[in-house]
Motif scaffolding. Sequence first.
Motif, PDB file in Angstrom:
ATOM      1  N   ASP A   1       0.743  -1.106   0.166  1.00  0.00           N
ATOM      2  CA  ASP A   1       0.017  -0.095   0.030  1.00  0.00           C
ATOM      3  C   ASP A   1       0.855   1.034   0.094  1.00  0.00           C
ATOM      4  OD1 ASP A   1      -1.985   1.959  -0.089  1.00  0.00           O
ATOM      5  OD2 ASP A   1      -2.626   1.361   2.083  1.00  0.00           O
ATOM      6  N   TYR A   2       1.735   1.586  -1.070  1.00  0.00           N
ATOM      7  CA  TYR A   2       2.356   2.656  -1.336  1.00  0.00           C
ATOM      8  C   TYR A   2       1.959   3.806  -1.565  1.00  0.00           C
ATOM      9  CZ  TYR A   2       2.160   1.228  -6.306  1.00  0.00           C
ATOM     10  OH  TYR A   2       1.641   0.897  -7.600  1.00  0.00           O
ATOM     11  N   ALA A   3       0.487   3.951  -1.399  1.00  0.00           N
ATOM     12  CA  ALA A   3      -0.158   5.303  -1.699  1.00  0.00           C
ATOM     13  C   ALA A   3      -0.762   5.985  -0.415  1.00  0.00           C
ATOM     14  CB  ALA A   3      -1.375   5.079  -2.674  1.00  0.00           C
TER      15      ALA A   3
ATOM     16  N   ALA B   1      12.979  -5.061 -16.949  1.00  0.00           N
ATOM     17  CA  ALA B   1      11.672  -5.322 -16.386  1.00  0.00           C
ATOM     18  C   ALA B   1      10.735  -5.313 -17.404  1.00  0.00           C
ATOM     19  CB  ALA B   1      11.696  -3.940 -15.467  1.00  0.00           C
ATOM     20  N   ARG B   2       9.562  -6.250 -17.216  1.00  0.00           N
ATOM     21  CA  ARG B   2       8.403  -6.368 -17.920  1.00  0.00           C
ATOM     22  C   ARG B   2       7.167  -6.289 -17.128  1.00  0.00           C
ATOM     23  NH1 ARG B   2      12.080 -10.437 -19.376  1.00  0.00           N
ATOM     24  NH2 ARG B   2      12.858 -10.344 -21.677  1.00  0.00           N
ATOM     25  N   PHE B   3       6.011  -5.924 -17.974  1.00  0.00           N
ATOM     26  CA  PHE B   3       4.644  -5.772 -17.347  1.00  0.00           C
ATOM     27  C   PHE B   3       4.410  -6.969 -16.876  1.00  0.00           C
ATOM     28  CE2 PHE B   3       0.181  -6.488 -17.583  1.00  0.00           C
ATOM     29  CZ  PHE B   3      -0.080  -5.553 -17.168  1.00  0.00           C
ATOM     30  N   VAL B   4       3.974  -6.840 -15.578  1.00  0.00           N
ATOM     31  CA  VAL B   4       3.161  -7.954 -14.600  1.00  0.00           C
ATOM     32  C   VAL B   4       1.917  -8.090 -14.477  1.00  0.00           C
ATOM     33  CG1 VAL B   4       3.524  -9.255 -12.427  1.00  0.00           C
ATOM     34  CG2 VAL B   4       5.477  -8.339 -13.325  1.00  0.00           C
ATOM     35  N   ARG B   5       1.328  -6.857 -14.040  1.00  0.00           N
ATOM     36  CA  ARG B   5      -0.193  -6.559 -14.001  1.00  0.00           C
ATOM     37  C   ARG B   5      -0.632  -5.314 -13.707  1.00  0.00           C
ATOM     38  NH1 ARG B   5      -0.950  -5.685  -8.471  1.00  0.00           N
ATOM     39  NH2 ARG B   5       0.911  -6.662  -7.133  1.00  0.00           N
ATOM     40  N   PRO B   6      -1.710  -4.876 -13.819  1.00  0.00           N
ATOM     41  CA  PRO B   6      -2.309  -3.274 -13.361  1.00  0.00           C
ATOM     42  C   PRO B   6      -1.925  -3.360 -12.005  1.00  0.00           C
ATOM     43  CG  PRO B   6      -3.961  -4.522 -14.825  1.00  0.00           C
ATOM     44  CD  PRO B   6      -2.857  -5.501 -14.332  1.00  0.00           C
ATOM     45  N   SER B   7      -1.695  -2.200 -11.425  1.00  0.00           N
ATOM     46  CA  SER B   7      -1.533  -1.746 -10.186  1.00  0.00           C
ATOM     47  C   SER B   7      -2.758  -1.414  -9.415  1.00  0.00           C
ATOM     48  CB  SER B   7      -0.494  -0.711  -9.801  1.00  0.00           C
ATOM     49  OG  SER B   7      -0.835  -0.020  -8.549  1.00  0.00           O
ATOM     50  N   GLN B   8      -3.097  -2.293  -8.239  1.00  0.00           N
ATOM     51  CA  GLN B   8      -4.434  -1.925  -7.696  1.00  0.00           C
ATOM     52  C   GLN B   8      -4.408  -0.824  -6.618  1.00  0.00           C
ATOM     53  OE1 GLN B   8      -7.020  -3.677  -8.584  1.00  0.00           O
ATOM     54  NE2 GLN B   8      -5.673  -4.460 -10.349  1.00  0.00           N
ATOM     55  N   VAL B   9      -3.340   0.077  -6.584  1.00  0.00           N
ATOM     56  CA  VAL B   9      -3.186   0.845  -5.509  1.00  0.00           C
ATOM     57  C   VAL B   9      -4.280   1.958  -5.400  1.00  0.00           C
ATOM     58  CG1 VAL B   9      -1.602   2.410  -6.775  1.00  0.00           C
ATOM     59  CG2 VAL B   9      -1.373   2.329  -4.403  1.00  0.00           C
ATOM     60  N   ASN B  10      -4.417   2.302  -4.362  1.00  0.00           N
ATOM     61  CA  ASN B  10      -5.733   3.220  -3.896  1.00  0.00           C
ATOM     62  C   ASN B  10      -5.053   4.588  -3.474  1.00  0.00           C
ATOM     63  OD1 ASN B  10      -7.968   4.849  -3.336  1.00  0.00           O
ATOM     64  ND2 ASN B  10      -8.334   3.553  -1.529  1.00  0.00           N
ATOM     65  N   ASP B  11      -5.002   5.779  -4.263  1.00  0.00           N
ATOM     66  CA  ASP B  11      -4.521   6.916  -3.722  1.00  0.00           C
ATOM     67  C   ASP B  11      -5.487   7.860  -3.146  1.00  0.00           C
ATOM     68  OD1 ASP B  11      -5.565   7.374  -6.126  1.00  0.00           O
ATOM     69  OD2 ASP B  11      -4.104   8.655  -6.742  1.00  0.00           O
TER      70      ASP B  11
ATOM     71  N   GLY C   1       3.798   9.343  -6.769  1.00  0.00           N
ATOM     72  CA  GLY C   1       3.246   8.205  -6.141  1.00  0.00           C
ATOM     73  C   GLY C   1       3.834   6.878  -6.544  1.00  0.00           C
ATOM     74  N   ALA C   2       4.808   6.900  -7.608  1.00  0.00           N
ATOM     75  CA  ALA C   2       5.280   5.600  -7.869  1.00  0.00           C
ATOM     76  C   ALA C   2       6.289   4.709  -6.954  1.00  0.00           C
ATOM     77  CB  ALA C   2       6.317   5.956  -9.275  1.00  0.00           C
TER      78      ALA C   2
END
Length: 223
Positions: free
Chosen positions: A76-78, A209-219, A167-168
């Motif tokens: 939860d980095y946001a 680095a390659r795409f893994v999945r969309p981020s689900q972070v909630n800012d 926020g990255a």
Amino acid sequence: MTPLLIVGAGGFARETAQLVHAINDVSPTWELLGHLDDDPAKHGTAVDGVPVLAGSGEAVRRENAQVVVCTGSPRDYASRARIVARLALPPERYATLVHPSVSLSRSSSIGPGSVVLAQAVLTAAVTVGAHVSVMPHVTLTHDDVVADFATLAAGARLAGGVHVARGAYVGSGALVREALTIGSYALVGMGSVVTRDIPPREVWAGVPARFVRPSQVNDGAPT
């Protein structure tokens, strides 16, 4: 000395408290009042000898104290962005904390509410925004721009002209090639080697680095 409150009582907050002690050992600057945490079970306890006083809302009531928000993890980095938005304090209420061992060039700048931990290096014309977390042994080279609420985990290294957007999260030991952009609220996995731009709100990892999945972070921003 200036009164200081640390929002959060987890690992990053504890590291920041030790940073404050290191600053005071060189030049007495901060009166560390304690931690603020929204987990009621922690109120009245102490972490590493520093008391947990109340919830984060106490920062609003203690108008004479400076504040720094020290929360966030890869899960939860946001959280810092949400807490800062909720507190709605003016920028001048936020402290900027830089460990005495940091190599900070004269042409670099660090915004309010940001924390730069031990042995980080900012070489030339580096711009660090507000409420940024720079963990130990991070290297930021010429003309890097790190936007508000970003997190640079321990040992991350950015070549020149990199833009880390709002926020990255750049994971521990990640390497980023020159002149690339890490999109807003994107996450770079630990140990990754970034060789191309990363779009906003995506998780990338690997070498390269390659795409893994969309981020689900909630800012907390409206969707």
